[in-house]
Design an enzyme around this catalytic site. Sequence first.
Site, PDB file in Angstrom:
ATOM      1  NE  ARG A   1      -0.727  -5.290  -7.800  1.00 29.79           N
ATOM      2  CZ  ARG A   1      -0.566  -6.471  -6.961  1.00 29.79           C
ATOM      3  NH1 ARG A   1      -1.460  -7.240  -6.718  1.00 29.79           N
ATOM      4  NH2 ARG A   1       0.523  -6.461  -6.036  1.00 29.79           N
ATOM      5  N   GLY A   2       1.341  -7.296  -9.908  1.00 34.76           N
ATOM      6  CA  GLY A   2       1.995  -8.429  -9.030  1.00 34.76           C
ATOM      7  C   GLY A   2       2.804  -9.541 -10.064  1.00 34.76           C
ATOM      8  CB  ALA A   3       5.998 -10.862  -9.791  1.00 36.92           C
TER       9      ALA A   3
ATOM     10  NE  ARG B   1       4.030  -2.365 -13.661  1.00 36.79           N
ATOM     11  CZ  ARG B   1       3.813  -2.561 -12.256  1.00 36.79           C
ATOM     12  NH1 ARG B   1       2.766  -3.330 -12.045  1.00 36.79           N
ATOM     13  NH2 ARG B   1       4.250  -1.684 -11.347  1.00 36.79           N
TER      14      ARG B   1
ATOM     15  CD  GLN C   1       0.423  -1.556  -4.949  1.00 37.50           C
ATOM     16  OE1 GLN C   1       0.673  -0.770  -4.367  1.00 37.50           O
ATOM     17  NE2 GLN C   1       0.975  -1.450  -6.245  1.00 37.50           N
TER      18      GLN C   1
ATOM     19  CG  ASP D   1       8.021  -7.037  -7.971  1.00 40.88           C
ATOM     20  OD1 ASP D   1       6.638  -7.194  -8.662  1.00 40.88           O
ATOM     21  OD2 ASP D   1       7.875  -6.631  -7.256  1.00 40.88           O
TER      22      ASP D   1
ATOM     23  CG  ASN E   1       8.843  -6.535  -2.990  1.00 38.61           C
ATOM     24  OD1 ASN E   1       8.218  -7.082  -3.821  1.00 38.61           O
ATOM     25  ND2 ASN E   1       8.447  -6.484  -1.749  1.00 38.61           N
ATOM     26  CE  LYS E   2       4.860  -1.861  -5.817  1.00 35.33           C
ATOM     27  NZ  LYS E   2       4.865  -1.053  -7.259  1.00 35.33           N
TER      28      LYS E   2
HETATM   29  O1  MRU Z   1       3.405  -2.564  -8.756  1.00 32.14           O
HETATM   30  P1  MRU Z   1       2.878  -3.778  -8.573  1.00 32.14           P
HETATM   31  O2  MRU Z   1       1.687  -3.900  -7.593  1.00 32.14           O
HETATM   32  O3  MRU Z   1       2.652  -4.761  -9.559  1.00 32.14           O
HETATM   33  O4  MRU Z   1       4.060  -4.498  -7.630  1.00 32.14           O
HETATM   34  C1  MRU Z   1       4.250  -5.625  -7.422  1.00 32.14           C
HETATM   35  C2  MRU Z   1       4.057  -5.943  -6.044  1.00 32.14           C
HETATM   36  O5  MRU Z   1       2.788  -6.419  -5.894  1.00 32.14           O
HETATM   37  C3  MRU Z   1       5.052  -6.005  -5.123  1.00 32.14           C
HETATM   38  O6  MRU Z   1       6.298  -5.620  -5.352  1.00 32.14           O
HETATM   39  C4  MRU Z   1       4.963  -7.646  -4.477  1.00 32.14           C
HETATM   40  O7  MRU Z   1       5.613  -7.341  -3.008  1.00 32.14           O
HETATM   41  C5  MRU Z   1       5.767  -8.448  -5.072  1.00 32.14           C
HETATM   42  S1  MRU Z   1       4.904  -9.235  -6.512  1.00 32.14           S
HETATM   43  C6  MRU Z   1       4.535 -10.771  -5.879  1.00 32.14           C
END
Ligand code: MRU
Length: 376
Positions: A65-67, A108, A213, A254, A265-266
Amino acid sequence: MDSSSLAAMNVTLRGKTRHFRTVSFDAKKNAVRLVEQRLLPHEFRVVSVADHRATAGAIRDMVVRGAGAIGATAAYGLAQGAREFTGTSPAKFERHVDRVFARLKDARPTAVDPVNAMLGVRAAMANGEDIAARQELALRAAEAFAEADVRHCAELGEHGAPLIREGSRVLTHCNAGWLAFVDVGTATAPLYAAHAAGRRFHVFCDETRPRCQGASLTAWELAQQGISHQVIADNAAGHLMQRGEIDLVIVGSDRVLGRTGDVANKIGTYTKAILARHHRIPFYVAIPLSTIDWNLRAGTDIPIEERSESEVLGAWGIDGRGHRVRVQVANPTSGARNPGFDVTPAALVTGIVTPVGILRPRELWRRRSELGGPAK
Ligand code: MRU
């Protein structure tokens, strides 16, 4: 970025330190290799994903996970899928690649990095004269995406490090560290660069419910890096800001709209941006170029992933015997709403740390030629 870099993903397990990448590719086995993030911080394991369907599943189920990390995984997954094709018809090959692309894209919806990464792979493939050449070019382009991700993150460290002063108290949300990218990370890059330069500072990690996270991944990364930090409940940031205990907020993203500077973002990021503005605390967002969406015209157009109710109603952890378990927290007959992301309007963002420097959100469009954007 080599394995000796202080900002890289150097993991110490049972006293031994080794460099890893969150995402890599085994060309001989045509397999994507991923750090299994659902097990962290309790167990560190690298898994091998054997075909593109399973790679899409690993993105969907958040093994990775993570962009940037899902961007690189999608790029490798597209190359993996292209290399699975054994026929001789170029038209059938193209249709197969279209299906692989769609499967990985749908895994996603909010992060734009997978789409940008796969468009790069497809553009490179178009230069191949036959199927074999296209398969080869796909893998090379996926590797190039992964290398660019690492390079961009290192550049964010150079540009962003001056934001972190001796004694700074920094708030971050979710995980935009090496685990969210191929290596180094975005929000963490300035922290790691400042730490490497000998500056001492303290990081507050929002726990980031519902998947935590911040508590599980960012806290583990910072511990691995030897950086002073504490996990706080998501609701604690306002209190700390009011007491003058936070100097700076830095988060990842993201999807940032190149035309407006709006930031997805999250979930919970928007709340922190409002709080930061109220308390006159600078709010920065750090991104590689693959996170910029040059097409959408309004933050409200960004697709927001709605995730399972069970994430809100319960929590994952380990029990006393070290077994991974989910516990039910909420009233068992209640339902939940679980939007995974929110959008912070550009007006609340002090600056965007990019590989070309720190820009004001509205500058992205003006500087688009340097940022890989469109001519118009
Ligand atoms: O749902 P996730 O864990 O894939 O979410 C993405 C993230 O980790 C966050 O939104 C993060 O701050 C940006 S991705 C580098």
